[in-house]
Design a protein around this motif. Structure first.
Motif, PDB file in Angstrom:
ATOM      1  N   LEU A 180       0.838  -1.194   0.000  1.00 26.16           N
ATOM      2  CA  LEU A 180       0.000   0.000   0.000  1.00 26.16           C
ATOM      3  C   LEU A 180       0.877   1.250   0.000  1.00 26.16           C
ATOM      4  O   LEU A 180       2.025   1.214   0.432  1.00 26.16           O
ATOM      5  CB  LEU A 180      -0.914   0.009   1.226  1.00 26.16           C
ATOM      6  N   HIS A 181       0.314   2.343  -0.482  1.00 24.80           N
ATOM      7  CA  HIS A 181       1.023   3.617  -0.449  1.00 24.80           C
ATOM      8  C   HIS A 181       0.044   4.651   0.097  1.00 24.80           C
ATOM      9  O   HIS A 181      -0.781   4.313   0.934  1.00 24.80           O
ATOM     10  CB  HIS A 181       1.553   3.963  -1.850  1.00 24.80           C
ATOM     11  N   PHE A 182       0.117   5.882  -0.353  1.00 26.63           N
ATOM     12  CA  PHE A 182      -0.726   6.919   0.223  1.00 26.63           C
ATOM     13  C   PHE A 182      -2.206   6.663  -0.038  1.00 26.63           C
ATOM     14  O   PHE A 182      -2.594   6.041  -1.021  1.00 26.63           O
ATOM     15  CB  PHE A 182      -0.335   8.296  -0.299  1.00 26.63           C
ATOM     16  N   SER A 183      -3.025   7.192   0.869  1.00 25.09           N
ATOM     17  CA  SER A 183      -4.474   7.032   0.787  1.00 25.09           C
ATOM     18  C   SER A 183      -5.128   8.407   0.742  1.00 25.09           C
ATOM     19  O   SER A 183      -4.550   9.400   1.177  1.00 25.09           O
ATOM     20  CB  SER A 183      -4.977   6.227   1.980  1.00 25.09           C
ATOM     21  N   PHE A 184      -6.358   8.430   0.241  1.00 24.39           N
ATOM     22  CA  PHE A 184      -7.059   9.698   0.004  1.00 24.39           C
ATOM     23  C   PHE A 184      -8.550   9.507   0.248  1.00 24.39           C
ATOM     24  O   PHE A 184      -9.087   8.428  -0.006  1.00 24.39           O
ATOM     25  CB  PHE A 184      -6.850  10.153  -1.450  1.00 24.39           C
ATOM     26  N   LYS A 185      -9.186  10.581   0.691  1.00 23.96           N
ATOM     27  CA  LYS A 185     -10.636  10.567   0.833  1.00 23.96           C
ATOM     28  C   LYS A 185     -11.201  11.601  -0.124  1.00 23.96           C
ATOM     29  O   LYS A 185     -10.834  12.776  -0.070  1.00 23.96           O
ATOM     30  CB  LYS A 185     -11.054  10.884   2.271  1.00 23.96           C
ATOM     31  N   VAL A 186     -12.071  11.147  -1.018  1.00 23.21           N
ATOM     32  CA  VAL A 186     -12.749  12.033  -1.962  1.00 23.21           C
ATOM     33  C   VAL A 186     -14.238  11.841  -1.714  1.00 23.21           C
ATOM     34  O   VAL A 186     -14.765  10.739  -1.897  1.00 23.21           O
ATOM     35  CB  VAL A 186     -12.391  11.707  -3.425  1.00 23.21           C
ATOM     36  N   ASP A 187     -14.900  12.913  -1.280  1.00 23.23           N
ATOM     37  CA  ASP A 187     -16.278  12.833  -0.816  1.00 23.23           C
ATOM     38  C   ASP A 187     -16.306  11.812   0.326  1.00 23.23           C
ATOM     39  O   ASP A 187     -15.605  11.991   1.295  1.00 23.23           O
ATOM     40  CB  ASP A 187     -17.238  12.492  -1.966  1.00 23.23           C
ATOM     41  N   SER A 188     -17.022  10.714   0.190  1.00 16.26           N
ATOM     42  CA  SER A 188     -17.017   9.717   1.271  1.00 16.26           C
ATOM     43  C   SER A 188     -16.233   8.463   0.880  1.00 16.26           C
ATOM     44  O   SER A 188     -16.174   7.504   1.642  1.00 16.26           O
ATOM     45  CB  SER A 188     -18.452   9.338   1.644  1.00 16.26           C
ATOM     46  N   ALA A 189     -15.620   8.473  -0.307  1.00 13.25           N
ATOM     47  CA  ALA A 189     -14.889   7.296  -0.795  1.00 13.25           C
ATOM     48  C   ALA A 189     -13.426   7.343  -0.364  1.00 13.25           C
ATOM     49  O   ALA A 189     -12.799   8.400  -0.360  1.00 13.25           O
ATOM     50  CB  ALA A 189     -14.979   7.218  -2.317  1.00 13.25           C
ATOM     51  N   ILE A 190     -12.882   6.173  -0.028  1.00 12.77           N
ATOM     52  CA  ILE A 190     -11.482   6.032   0.362  1.00 12.77           C
ATOM     53  C   ILE A 190     -10.738   5.341  -0.776  1.00 12.77           C
ATOM     54  O   ILE A 190     -11.144   4.261  -1.231  1.00 12.77           O
ATOM     55  CB  ILE A 190     -11.325   5.185   1.645  1.00 12.77           C
ATOM     56  N   TYR A 191      -9.659   5.980  -1.240  1.00 11.21           N
ATOM     57  CA  TYR A 191      -8.816   5.420  -2.295  1.00 11.21           C
ATOM     58  C   TYR A 191      -7.414   5.201  -1.737  1.00 11.21           C
ATOM     59  O   TYR A 191      -6.905   6.017  -0.976  1.00 11.21           O
ATOM     60  CB  TYR A 191      -8.724   6.368  -3.494  1.00 11.21           C
ATOM     61  N   ILE A 192      -6.792   4.108  -2.169  1.00 12.81           N
ATOM     62  CA  ILE A 192      -5.432   3.787  -1.745  1.00 12.81           C
ATOM     63  C   ILE A 192      -4.655   3.384  -2.985  1.00 12.81           C
ATOM     64  O   ILE A 192      -5.139   2.576  -3.796  1.00 12.81           O
ATOM     65  CB  ILE A 192      -5.395   2.625  -0.724  1.00 12.81           C
ATOM     66  N   ARG A 193      -3.463   3.947  -3.141  1.00 15.20           N
ATOM     67  CA  ARG A 193      -2.605   3.513  -4.239  1.00 15.20           C
ATOM     68  C   ARG A 193      -1.886   2.244  -3.806  1.00 15.20           C
ATOM     69  O   ARG A 193      -1.283   2.208  -2.739  1.00 15.20           O
ATOM     70  CB  ARG A 193      -1.580   4.581  -4.590  1.00 15.20           C
ATOM     71  N   GLU A 194      -1.990   1.209  -4.630  1.00 14.19           N
ATOM     72  CA  GLU A 194      -1.241  -0.011  -4.374  1.00 14.19           C
ATOM     73  C   GLU A 194      -0.076  -0.055  -5.361  1.00 14.19           C
ATOM     74  O   GLU A 194      -0.271   0.063  -6.578  1.00 14.19           O
ATOM     75  CB  GLU A 194      -2.117  -1.246  -4.517  1.00 14.19           C
ATOM     76  N   ILE A 195       1.128  -0.206  -4.835  1.00 17.39           N
ATOM     77  CA  ILE A 195       2.338  -0.185  -5.648  1.00 17.39           C
ATOM     78  C   ILE A 195       2.271  -1.290  -6.700  1.00 17.39           C
ATOM     79  O   ILE A 195       1.887  -2.419  -6.412  1.00 17.39           O
ATOM     80  CB  ILE A 195       3.581  -0.335  -4.745  1.00 17.39           C
TER      81      ILE A 195
END
Length: 195
Positions: A141-156
């Motif tokens: 996993l790498h950095f994570s983000f919240k956009v509106d109510s959704a959680i996104y995570i970059r996976e290497i």
């Protein structure tokens, strides 16, 4: 033209570590800073430092009601107000099964599905109803983000994943992001997110 005054503070002003990693403000205007030396509290006049028990850097801070949630190195929990000691720290580490406790730095904390989500590069943990659920245990996993109510995570090496309930689901078309460092996601319009 209107200019507001800006006050800069050096580490000598607040007597703690050089780097500030995250910032939150409560409803009373009190400022809280994740710092190399712990949680810094600033009331507009005085600085107070509150370290976590393992002495690690506090990378993330999130206020929810009267709790100040913090994420550090293989440590997370919350501070609560105390009339005699200012703030008292409550660690949540003992609520995590032992095999998942070496999760590294907690870089982000978000509200999620009625609880508090702690995100590190090695795991995703949900604190809700005084228990911790290990949602994801993954070392890519790498950095994570919240956009509106959704959680996104970059996976290497893979791209963006979106957290659905307790599982990660791949976001189609984001494969190219698997080998790029993504620093932020921002809502662009109703149908688009700016990467």
């Amino acid at each position: 033209t209107c200019f507001s005054s800006i006050q800069n503070y050096t580490k000598d002003s607040y007597s703690a570590g050089t780097q500030i990693w995250s910032i939150c403000q409560d409803n009373d205007g009190m400022m809280y800073f994740g710092n190399n030396s712990g949680l810094l509290a600033y009331d507009g006049t005085y600085w107070t430092l509150f370290p976590v028990p393992n002495g690690s850097i506090i990378r993330s801070v999130k206020i929810d009601g009267d709790k100040i949630f913090v994420g550090a190195s293989s440590e997370f929990g919350y501070f609560i107000p105390d009339l005699h000691r200012g703030l008292v720290y409550i660690s949540l580490i003992n609520k995590i099964p032992e095999e998942y406790r070496d999760f590294g730095e907690v870089w982000h904390i978000f509200e999620y599905q009625g609880g508090i989500l702690f995100l590190s590069f090695n795991g995703i943990f949900l604190y809700r109803n005084d228990t911790i659920d290990v949602l994801v245990a993954n070392s890519n996993l790498h950095f994570s983000f919240k956009v509106d109510s959704a959680i996104y995570i970059r996976e290497i090496n893979k791209g963006l994943q979106q957290l659905h309930g307790s599982e990660l689901q791949f976001v189609k078309g984001t494969e190219k992001l698997g080998n790029l460092t993504v620093m932020n996601l921002i809502r662009y319009d109703e149908r688009s997110i700016l990467v």
